[in-house]
Motif scaffolding. Structure first.
Motif, PDB file in Angstrom:
ATOM      1  N   PRO A  58      32.889  34.908  49.647  1.00 25.99           N
ATOM      2  CA  PRO A  58      33.953  35.547  50.059  1.00 25.99           C
ATOM      3  C   PRO A  58      33.925  37.328  49.370  1.00 25.99           C
ATOM      4  O   PRO A  58      33.177  37.324  48.417  1.00 25.99           O
ATOM      5  N   ASP A  59      34.449  38.295  50.204  1.00 25.39           N
ATOM      6  CA  ASP A  59      34.832  39.487  49.440  1.00 25.39           C
ATOM      7  C   ASP A  59      35.542  39.561  48.377  1.00 25.39           C
ATOM      8  O   ASP A  59      35.604  40.261  47.651  1.00 25.39           O
ATOM      9  N   LEU A  60      36.613  38.662  48.769  1.00 23.76           N
ATOM     10  CA  LEU A  60      37.928  38.533  47.589  1.00 23.76           C
ATOM     11  C   LEU A  60      38.312  37.176  47.614  1.00 23.76           C
ATOM     12  O   LEU A  60      38.607  36.394  48.497  1.00 23.76           O
ATOM     13  N   ILE A  61      38.505  36.856  46.197  1.00 27.15           N
ATOM     14  CA  ILE A  61      39.524  35.390  46.098  1.00 27.15           C
ATOM     15  C   ILE A  61      40.680  35.864  45.579  1.00 27.15           C
ATOM     16  O   ILE A  61      40.794  36.732  44.853  1.00 27.15           O
ATOM     17  N   PHE A  62      41.663  35.183  46.222  1.00 30.15           N
ATOM     18  CA  PHE A  62      42.933  35.500  45.965  1.00 30.15           C
ATOM     19  C   PHE A  62      43.294  34.043  45.247  1.00 30.15           C
ATOM     20  O   PHE A  62      43.294  32.933  45.853  1.00 30.15           O
ATOM     21  N   ASN A  63      43.489  34.236  44.056  1.00 32.48           N
ATOM     22  CA  ASN A  63      43.576  33.164  43.259  1.00 32.48           C
ATOM     23  C   ASN A  63      45.262  32.742  43.181  1.00 32.48           C
ATOM     24  O   ASN A  63      46.156  33.283  42.313  1.00 32.48           O
ATOM     25  N   ALA A  64      45.370  31.839  43.967  1.00 29.89           N
ATOM     26  CA  ALA A  64      46.719  31.222  43.946  1.00 29.89           C
ATOM     27  C   ALA A  64      46.896  29.932  43.101  1.00 29.89           C
ATOM     28  O   ALA A  64      47.923  29.184  43.163  1.00 29.89           O
ATOM     29  N   ILE A  84      32.328  38.513  42.497  1.00 24.66           N
ATOM     30  CA  ILE A  84      33.368  38.316  43.190  1.00 24.66           C
ATOM     31  C   ILE A  84      34.560  38.751  42.813  1.00 24.66           C
ATOM     32  O   ILE A  84      34.933  38.339  41.766  1.00 24.66           O
ATOM     33  N   PRO A  85      35.138  40.016  43.277  1.00 31.93           N
ATOM     34  CA  PRO A  85      36.317  40.254  43.046  1.00 31.93           C
ATOM     35  C   PRO A  85      37.468  39.073  43.196  1.00 31.93           C
ATOM     36  O   PRO A  85      37.708  38.347  44.227  1.00 31.93           O
ATOM     37  N   ILE A  86      38.451  39.176  42.054  1.00 33.09           N
ATOM     38  CA  ILE A  86      39.402  38.015  42.131  1.00 33.09           C
ATOM     39  C   ILE A  86      40.873  38.480  41.827  1.00 33.09           C
ATOM     40  O   ILE A  86      40.795  39.673  40.914  1.00 33.09           O
ATOM     41  N   THR A  87      41.919  38.267  42.363  1.00 35.47           N
ATOM     42  CA  THR A  87      43.053  38.857  42.033  1.00 35.47           C
ATOM     43  C   THR A  87      43.652  38.311  40.824  1.00 35.47           C
ATOM     44  O   THR A  87      43.153  37.465  40.017  1.00 35.47           O
ATOM     45  N   HIS A  88      44.718  39.177  40.265  1.00 31.28           N
ATOM     46  CA  HIS A  88      45.455  38.636  39.055  1.00 31.28           C
ATOM     47  C   HIS A  88      44.706  39.159  37.868  1.00 31.28           C
ATOM     48  O   HIS A  88      43.774  40.137  37.739  1.00 31.28           O
ATOM     49  N   SER A 292      45.070  45.662  44.045  1.00 34.55           N
ATOM     50  CA  SER A 292      44.868  46.000  42.486  1.00 34.55           C
ATOM     51  C   SER A 292      43.570  45.115  42.143  1.00 34.55           C
ATOM     52  O   SER A 292      43.109  45.766  41.077  1.00 34.55           O
ATOM     53  N   ALA A 293      43.093  44.177  43.055  1.00 33.13           N
ATOM     54  CA  ALA A 293      41.808  43.509  42.641  1.00 33.13           C
ATOM     55  C   ALA A 293      40.608  44.063  42.995  1.00 33.13           C
ATOM     56  O   ALA A 293      39.496  44.025  42.616  1.00 33.13           O
ATOM     57  N   ILE A 294      40.525  45.213  43.994  1.00 36.76           N
ATOM     58  CA  ILE A 294      39.485  45.768  44.345  1.00 36.76           C
ATOM     59  C   ILE A 294      39.364  47.431  44.258  1.00 36.76           C
ATOM     60  O   ILE A 294      38.446  48.027  44.450  1.00 36.76           O
TER      61      ILE A 294
END
Length: 294
Positions: A58-64, A84-88, A292-294
């Protein structure tokens, strides 16, 4: 950057005792993004399919995720290795903040704030006291201990810390990266029927009442907002975090309890409620976390 061109993978579930909350957070994020024409997929994580995430590229992982693996820095560290960029928050911040004792010891060196006094079980104890796990969130494993007979049940559990009970107003603050600014979304006061604000009180509808803004003075509200932003910055948090405090009835001091780098994003979670208070939609909250993650 056009966010809608990103292939976003929302990872939720996991194997911690907060799995169900994580699933609900993930579903909410997915529905919000999907309804607004984002390229998004949701992934239910278990111990056997971790590396399938990275095969998807993926282009981005949203870490839920909440709890172990997702919130303790392990997942963000792995995502970094696969570039891979990841949130939080990043892996180091997440690891420190996931451990309440580490967080306390770190902050003691950086800022002058009050913490509940830790109980040395070798000394004479004034009951009641609270036991809580060093690591983890959602108030899982938190117990109010009224006497020696109850305490004996927890003596051999090395995962627990013991603290004095602070009686007063339970307060929680959400801090967010909003574009290039770090800002406080609000201070919520929480009332609950049980003796302590436990997992059931947090995630069962009508088990707790939220007062937003909190019923404290404007000066106290401003102070706690600014303090929370400062702690967010000191800990090098990113995206979003929730900070919990108690305003002591006895001495009117704020006592810091914990910092949660992965606050819930369910329908009854505090962060979306506080965003709404600032006239920020759920979608906008999620977009800020992504940016904020990218």
């Amino acid at each position: 950057m056009n966010l809608k061109k990103l292939n976003i993978l929302i990872v939720s579930g996991g194997w911690s005792d907060e799995r169900q909350v994580s699933i609900q957070s993930g579903i909410n994020v997915y529905r919000s993004l999907k309804a607004n024409n984002y390229k998004v997929e949701i992934f239910d994580l278990n111990r056997d399919n971790v590396f399938k995430i990275f095969q998807k590229k993926p282009d981005l992982i949203f870490n839920a995720l909440h709890g172990e693996f997702g919130e303790d820095g392990t997942f963000s560290n792995l995502a970094n290795k696969y570039q891979i960029p990841i949130t939080h928050s990043d892996d180091l911040t997440s690891a420190i903040c996931f451990d309440k004792k580490l967080t306390k010891n770190f902050l003691k060196k950086k800022i002058n704030i009050d913490f509940p006094r830790e109980i040395n079980l070798k000394n004479k104890i004034s009951y009641p006291i609270i036991s809580k796990p060093f690591r983890g969130g959602s108030s899982n494993g938190v117990n109010l201990i009224q006497n020696w007979k109850s305490l004996k049940n927890f003596l051999n559990d090395k995962s627990l810390m013991f603290e004095e009970v602070i009686t007063g107003k339970e307060l929680t603050v959400t801090v967010l990266n909003n574009k290039n600014k770090i800002e406080c979304l609000g201070v919520t006061e929480i009332e609950f029927d049980s003796e302590i604000y436990d997992y059931k009180s947090k995630y069962t509808k009508n088990k707790s009442k939220h007062f937003l803004p909190a019923r404290i003075t404007k000066k106290q509200y401003r102070y706690l907002s600014n303090l929370s932003v400062k702690i967010f910055e000191i800990c090098n948090c990113r995206s979003v975090a929730r900070l919990d405090f108690i305003l002591s009835k006895k001495n009117q001091k704020f006592y810091f309890l914990e910092l949660n780098t992965h606050p819930g994003l369910t329908k009854i979670s505090l962060a979306p409620e506080q965003a709404n208070y600032q006239k920020m939609s759920y979608l906008k909250l999620i977009e800020n976390i992504i940016i904020s993650a990218i």
